[in-house]
Design a protein around this motif. Structure first.
Motif, PDB file in Angstrom:
ATOM      1  N   ILE A  99       0.855  -1.184   0.000  1.00 42.61           N
ATOM      2  CA  ILE A  99       0.000   0.000   0.000  1.00 42.61           C
ATOM      3  C   ILE A  99       0.897   1.241   0.000  1.00 42.61           C
ATOM      4  O   ILE A  99       1.770   1.386   0.857  1.00 42.61           O
ATOM      5  CB  ILE A  99      -0.927   0.003   1.226  1.00 42.61           C
ATOM      6  CG1 ILE A  99      -1.811  -1.259   1.212  1.00 42.61           C
ATOM      7  CG2 ILE A  99      -1.787   1.255   1.250  1.00 42.61           C
ATOM      8  CD1 ILE A  99      -2.526  -1.532   2.507  1.00 42.61           C
ATOM      9  N   ILE A 100       0.698   2.125  -0.985  1.00 43.88           N
ATOM     10  CA  ILE A 100       1.523   3.316  -1.130  1.00 43.88           C
ATOM     11  C   ILE A 100       0.703   4.545  -0.737  1.00 43.88           C
ATOM     12  O   ILE A 100      -0.355   4.819  -1.322  1.00 43.88           O
ATOM     13  CB  ILE A 100       2.036   3.480  -2.577  1.00 43.88           C
ATOM     14  CG1 ILE A 100       2.656   2.160  -3.084  1.00 43.88           C
ATOM     15  CG2 ILE A 100       3.023   4.631  -2.645  1.00 43.88           C
ATOM     16  CD1 ILE A 100       3.829   1.664  -2.285  1.00 43.88           C
ATOM     17  N   VAL A 101       1.198   5.263   0.248  1.00 42.37           N
ATOM     18  CA  VAL A 101       0.556   6.484   0.715  1.00 42.37           C
ATOM     19  C   VAL A 101       1.345   7.675   0.169  1.00 42.37           C
ATOM     20  O   VAL A 101       2.546   7.801   0.436  1.00 42.37           O
ATOM     21  CB  VAL A 101       0.527   6.548   2.257  1.00 42.37           C
ATOM     22  CG1 VAL A 101      -0.070   7.870   2.729  1.00 42.37           C
ATOM     23  CG2 VAL A 101      -0.255   5.371   2.828  1.00 42.37           C
ATOM     24  N   TYR A 102       0.689   8.545  -0.605  1.00 39.72           N
ATOM     25  CA  TYR A 102       1.336   9.738  -1.145  1.00 39.72           C
ATOM     26  C   TYR A 102       0.958  10.952  -0.303  1.00 39.72           C
ATOM     27  O   TYR A 102      -0.180  11.046   0.203  1.00 39.72           O
ATOM     28  CB  TYR A 102       0.922   9.966  -2.597  1.00 39.72           C
ATOM     29  CG  TYR A 102       1.522   8.967  -3.558  1.00 39.72           C
ATOM     30  CD1 TYR A 102       2.748   9.210  -4.169  1.00 39.72           C
ATOM     31  CD2 TYR A 102       0.868   7.767  -3.851  1.00 39.72           C
ATOM     32  CE1 TYR A 102       3.314   8.298  -5.062  1.00 39.72           C
ATOM     33  CE2 TYR A 102       1.426   6.838  -4.735  1.00 39.72           C
ATOM     34  CZ  TYR A 102       2.642   7.114  -5.326  1.00 39.72           C
ATOM     35  OH  TYR A 102       3.201   6.206  -6.189  1.00 39.72           O
ATOM     36  N   THR A 103       1.918  11.865  -0.157  1.00 42.55           N
ATOM     37  CA  THR A 103       1.678  13.054   0.668  1.00 42.55           C
ATOM     38  C   THR A 103       2.346  14.279   0.049  1.00 42.55           C
ATOM     39  O   THR A 103       3.319  14.158  -0.713  1.00 42.55           O
ATOM     40  CB  THR A 103       2.218  12.839   2.101  1.00 42.55           C
ATOM     41  OG1 THR A 103       1.889  13.974   2.902  1.00 42.55           O
ATOM     42  CG2 THR A 103       3.734  12.665   2.101  1.00 42.55           C
ATOM     43  N   ARG A 104       1.826  15.473   0.400  1.00 37.91           N
ATOM     44  CA  ARG A 104       2.474  16.744   0.060  1.00 37.91           C
ATOM     45  C   ARG A 104       3.063  17.409   1.298  1.00 37.91           C
ATOM     46  O   ARG A 104       3.649  18.484   1.204  1.00 37.91           O
ATOM     47  CB  ARG A 104       1.461  17.684  -0.604  1.00 37.91           C
ATOM     48  CG  ARG A 104       1.011  17.215  -1.993  1.00 37.91           C
ATOM     49  CD  ARG A 104       0.142  18.258  -2.674  1.00 37.91           C
ATOM     50  NE  ARG A 104      -0.184  17.852  -4.037  1.00 37.91           N
ATOM     51  CZ  ARG A 104      -1.205  17.084  -4.368  1.00 37.91           C
ATOM     52  NH1 ARG A 104      -2.024  16.643  -3.421  1.00 37.91           N
ATOM     53  NH2 ARG A 104      -1.434  16.748  -5.631  1.00 37.91           N
ATOM     54  N   ASP A 105       2.880  16.763   2.427  1.00 40.93           N
ATOM     55  CA  ASP A 105       3.363  17.285   3.706  1.00 40.93           C
ATOM     56  C   ASP A 105       4.783  16.754   3.945  1.00 40.93           C
ATOM     57  O   ASP A 105       4.982  15.612   4.366  1.00 40.93           O
ATOM     58  CB  ASP A 105       2.424  16.842   4.826  1.00 40.93           C
ATOM     59  CG  ASP A 105       2.743  17.492   6.157  1.00 40.93           C
ATOM     60  OD1 ASP A 105       3.940  17.719   6.430  1.00 40.93           O
ATOM     61  OD2 ASP A 105       1.810  17.748   6.934  1.00 40.93           O
ATOM     62  N   LEU A 106       5.812  17.575   3.663  1.00 44.22           N
ATOM     63  CA  LEU A 106       7.195  17.117   3.736  1.00 44.22           C
ATOM     64  C   LEU A 106       7.633  16.826   5.171  1.00 44.22           C
ATOM     65  O   LEU A 106       8.450  15.926   5.403  1.00 44.22           O
ATOM     66  CB  LEU A 106       8.124  18.140   3.095  1.00 44.22           C
ATOM     67  CG  LEU A 106       7.883  18.416   1.605  1.00 44.22           C
ATOM     68  CD1 LEU A 106       8.961  19.328   1.046  1.00 44.22           C
ATOM     69  CD2 LEU A 106       7.819  17.119   0.806  1.00 44.22           C
ATOM     70  N   GLU A 107       7.092  17.587   6.114  1.00 40.64           N
ATOM     71  CA  GLU A 107       7.427  17.317   7.515  1.00 40.64           C
ATOM     72  C   GLU A 107       6.901  15.941   7.926  1.00 40.64           C
ATOM     73  O   GLU A 107       7.593  15.167   8.590  1.00 40.64           O
ATOM     74  CB  GLU A 107       6.833  18.404   8.410  1.00 40.64           C
ATOM     75  CG  GLU A 107       7.221  18.244   9.876  1.00 40.64           C
ATOM     76  CD  GLU A 107       6.614  19.314  10.757  1.00 40.64           C
ATOM     77  OE1 GLU A 107       6.608  19.115  11.993  1.00 40.64           O
ATOM     78  OE2 GLU A 107       6.128  20.340  10.237  1.00 40.64           O
ATOM     79  N   VAL A 160       6.433  10.951  -1.587  1.00 36.75           N
ATOM     80  CA  VAL A 160       6.086  12.347  -1.847  1.00 36.75           C
ATOM     81  C   VAL A 160       5.471  12.475  -3.242  1.00 36.75           C
ATOM     82  O   VAL A 160       5.892  11.795  -4.178  1.00 36.75           O
ATOM     83  CB  VAL A 160       7.354  13.228  -1.734  1.00 36.75           C
ATOM     84  CG1 VAL A 160       7.080  14.644  -2.219  1.00 36.75           C
ATOM     85  CG2 VAL A 160       7.856  13.247  -0.302  1.00 36.75           C
ATOM     86  N   GLU A 161       4.478  13.329  -3.388  1.00 32.92           N
ATOM     87  CA  GLU A 161       3.876  13.579  -4.699  1.00 32.92           C
ATOM     88  C   GLU A 161       4.930  14.106  -5.675  1.00 32.92           C
ATOM     89  O   GLU A 161       5.843  14.842  -5.297  1.00 32.92           O
ATOM     90  CB  GLU A 161       2.725  14.579  -4.586  1.00 32.92           C
ATOM     91  CG  GLU A 161       1.478  14.014  -3.913  1.00 32.92           C
ATOM     92  CD  GLU A 161       0.694  13.059  -4.796  1.00 32.92           C
ATOM     93  OE1 GLU A 161       1.169  12.721  -5.905  1.00 32.92           O
ATOM     94  OE2 GLU A 161      -0.406  12.646  -4.381  1.00 32.92           O
ATOM     95  N   LEU A 172      13.870  13.409  -1.683  1.00 33.10           N
ATOM     96  CA  LEU A 172      12.433  13.121  -1.570  1.00 33.10           C
ATOM     97  C   LEU A 172      11.975  11.964  -2.458  1.00 33.10           C
ATOM     98  O   LEU A 172      10.810  11.577  -2.438  1.00 33.10           O
ATOM     99  CB  LEU A 172      11.583  14.364  -1.882  1.00 33.10           C
ATOM    100  CG  LEU A 172      11.902  15.630  -1.055  1.00 33.10           C
ATOM    101  CD1 LEU A 172      10.985  16.767  -1.468  1.00 33.10           C
ATOM    102  CD2 LEU A 172      11.781  15.351   0.437  1.00 33.10           C
ATOM    103  N   TRP A 173      12.897  11.397  -3.255  1.00 29.98           N
ATOM    104  CA  TRP A 173      12.586  10.220  -4.073  1.00 29.98           C
ATOM    105  C   TRP A 173      12.710   8.964  -3.217  1.00 29.98           C
ATOM    106  O   TRP A 173      13.471   8.928  -2.251  1.00 29.98           O
ATOM    107  CB  TRP A 173      13.549  10.107  -5.246  1.00 29.98           C
ATOM    108  CG  TRP A 173      13.370  11.146  -6.304  1.00 29.98           C
ATOM    109  CD1 TRP A 173      13.751  12.454  -6.243  1.00 29.98           C
ATOM    110  CD2 TRP A 173      12.763  10.968  -7.588  1.00 29.98           C
ATOM    111  NE1 TRP A 173      13.431  13.105  -7.407  1.00 29.98           N
ATOM    112  CE2 TRP A 173      12.824  12.220  -8.262  1.00 29.98           C
ATOM    113  CE3 TRP A 173      12.191   9.885  -8.246  1.00 29.98           C
ATOM    114  CZ2 TRP A 173      12.316  12.401  -9.549  1.00 29.98           C
ATOM    115  CZ3 TRP A 173      11.704  10.068  -9.531  1.00 29.98           C
ATOM    116  CH2 TRP A 173      11.759  11.303 -10.175  1.00 29.98           C
TER     117      TRP A 173
END
Length: 619
Positions: free
Chosen positions: A26-34, A58-59, A121-122
């Protein structure tokens, strides 16, 4: 879906931009870098709660630029890593790093790969570059990258199917043998559960009649198959897979990475050999590509869901590189099936013995290739000493040793024996052997512990300078004039391949020796010579000639990658969990029945040698 909503609620919807599946991951993508940088503990707790593999990424619009990532990776990873390529899959936020020494890219405790992830972030994926160039390894990796858009959609679809709550009209577990029962070849087992239907292995009998699984039965419907699971890369276990994709199967193919690479090598060679022999192959390159595109590779001991009620784990089978004992955990602790073929419960130069430490085994499926009372192999040390004596005597008289061999496992085992005995004469490799060696050097973590340690310290035996590649008729002729030497060539039974060219040139010289290191099937040229035939009819330029066998002929008994009868019984005796029942397959009828009776008598376990098309309810 219920599981997606549960994840969003647990992690807070503000931090999660989307959730996708990559098969059972399951892959969870986020824009929240913290959140991305500080989520390790949160993800650990989530995994512990839902008992599924979860990864956070990360997106893509927030990722560091690719050119800058390359610079950063080369700056962080030491030169000793010998990074050969860096390939990006932006749609998945993944960067693939190919290095000859992956330990230097991972770092102590994973410190370097963590730093790459945090600073770029990759999501890094670290893979070993083959130490010997391999067009197959490179081709598969290239295809996976080129098909990233297809695979993204495909893997998400697979995951949604795995996590669906469907119920089928079945309340039992049933095994049906579609091939490989009371015979050797075309291994194929259909597994039906209340929520799933899978195939374990799909092989052929190369060159034989009735050479593929029996599918025209009510139990089999290609549109209902959820997954194909492959134990190892021999044609009698994997040769029918491309056919299934050409028939319309479009689901996942589960196997280890070395098995995928070796299987692809065998599939491509099969097509070429059949076309060269003016026979129509069972499948085309299209079937091979469709299989590779849908492959999901797993490491040993990696537990993964493959359907709503089946969890799969591969364990070392000790047979060939990447070969696996297949463990199927069905339902929530309801039933455990262990598919232990092909296997070797004895240490070889290449591999450790087959795995036995299972917590539960209700049903065991085991092979009987060497299951007869008389199938007892001599001690390995004695076999290797006698083999080296024959080789050395041939060298002393200025001869050439010709070894017909299968390209995968047997050739490499012979090569290691020669290297460890400090053999100094040239060893020429013809046929697919060199290509197979390239695959071997890409996966030293699948070697046995001793050989893996040597390979990791820069002493991989396949890199020895005594090995020389033959890739043309001119190079064959050069080898014939470079005596004394050893030539290892496909095919292993003298039923085709470049070995016949060597045989024609070397057979009538008494200084030379022909050494058989593998099984010679009845009716093959190898079996005829092994039986003592001194004059052999052979095709040359469309005519039949009589070849006189004046060279010495020797059979090295005991180099088999299969367990003999004692080892098969020892395997069962060493299982940490006693099976409730055993099904004996993958052997001639007399051998399968004989071994089954012995198992029942010795271990007081229900044992049976099923026939093809028998359906057996196990729960």
């Amino acid at each position: 879906m219920e599981i997606i909503e549960k994840i969003k609620d647990t992690l807070s919807k503000e931090k999660v931009s989307r959730v996708e599946f990559e098969g059972s991951r399951i892959i969870v993508y986020t824009r929240d870098l913290e959140f991305f940088r500080s989520s390790e503990e949160v993800i650990k707790n989530l995994v512990s709660t839902i008992k599924k593999r979860v990864e956070i990424r990360v997106e893509k619009e927030l990722l560091m630029k690719e050119e800058d990532v390359k610079k950063k990776i080369l700056e962080i990873a030491p030169n000793d890593a010998e990074i050969k390529d860096i390939v990006f899959e932006k749609e998945r936020s993944v960067v693939n790093i190919y290095a000859k020494k992956i330990g230097y890219v991972i770092g102590k405790g994973g410190e370097i790969v963590k730093r790459i992830r945090e600073e770029t972030l990759w999501q890094p994926r670290i893979e070993r570059a083959p130490l010997i160039e391999s067009k197959v390894v490179d081709g598969i990796r290239k295809m996976m990258h080129e098909e990233v858009d297809f695979r993204k959609i495909f893997l998400d679809k697979v995951g949604r199917k795995i996590f669906s709550n469907r119920e089928l009209d079945r309340k039992r577990i049933r095994l049906t043998f579609l091939g490989g029962a009371r015979e050797v070849g075309r291994s194929c087992m259909l597994v039906e559960t209340p929520k799933s239907m899978i195939l374990v292995d799909a092989g052929i009998v190369a060159g034989g009649n009735n050479g593929y699984p029996i599918l025209n039965v009510p139990e089999f419907n290609i549109n209902e198959i959820d997954a194909i699971v492959i134990s190892h890369a021999h044609l009698d276990h994997v040769g029918f897979v491309p056919v299934l994709y050409e028939m319309g199967y479009d689901g996942p193919l589960y196997l280890t990475q070395p098995t995928l690479d070796l299987a692809t090598l065998l599939w491509l060679d099969y097509i070429e050999v059949m076309q060269r022999s003016s026979f129509k192959p069972l499948f085309t390159i299209k079937g091979v590509k469709e299989a590779v595109k849908r492959a999901i590779t797993l490491d040993y001991n990696e537990v993964t869901d493959i359907s709503p009620d089946i969890r799969l784990t591969f364990y070392n089978a000790g047979h060939i590189l990447g070969s696996a004992i297949v463990h199927l955990h069905i339902g929530d602790g309801w039933h455990n099936v262990v598919y232990a073929l092909d296997q070797k419960f004895g240490k070889t130069n290449l591999l450790d013995p087959a795995y036995t430490n299972f917590q539960r085994v209700e049903t065991l499926i085991i092979e009987s290739t060497y299951g007869a009372k008389s199938d007892i192999m001599p001690p390995r040390k004695e076999v290797e000493e006698q083999f080296m004596q024959v080789v050395n005597k041939t060298m002393e008289r200025g001869g050439i040793v010709l070894i017909p061999s299968f390209s995968v496992e047997r050739a490499q085992e012979v090569m290691v024996i020669l290297v460890k005995n400090n053999f100094l004469y040239p060893i020429y490799l013809d046929g697919m052997i060199w290509d197979a060696n390239g695959i071997f050097t890409a996966y030293p973590e699948y070697y046995g512990r001793k050989m893996m340690k040597e390979a990791m310290s820069g002493k991989d035996p396949f890199l020895s300078p005594i090995f020389r590649r033959i890739s043309s008729q001119t190079e064959r002729e050069k080898a014939w004039n470079d005596r004394p030497c050893v030539i290892i060539s496909t095919s292993g039974m003298l039923n085709g391949g470049p070995v016949l060219e060597h045989l024609k040139h070397l057979a009538e010289d008494e200084r030379n020796t022909l050494i058989f290191v593998g099984y010679q099937a009845e009716g093959t040229l190898g079996r005829k010579i092994q039986k003592g035939w001194k004059e052999i009819p052979i095709e040359e330029n469309g005519k039949t000639i009589i070849l006189k066998i004046k060279m010495e002929v020797y059979t090295a008994e005991g180099l088999s990658a299969h367990s003999d009868r004692r080892q098969l019984l020892a395997y069962i005796g060493n299982l940490s969990a006693k099976p409730k029942r055993v099904f004996v397959v993958h052997g001639e009828e007399e051998k399968a029945v004989s071994l089954s009776k012995a198992i029942e008598k010795i271990f007081k376990i229900e044992s049976y040698a099923p026939r093809n098309l028998e359906s057996l309810r196990v729960a």
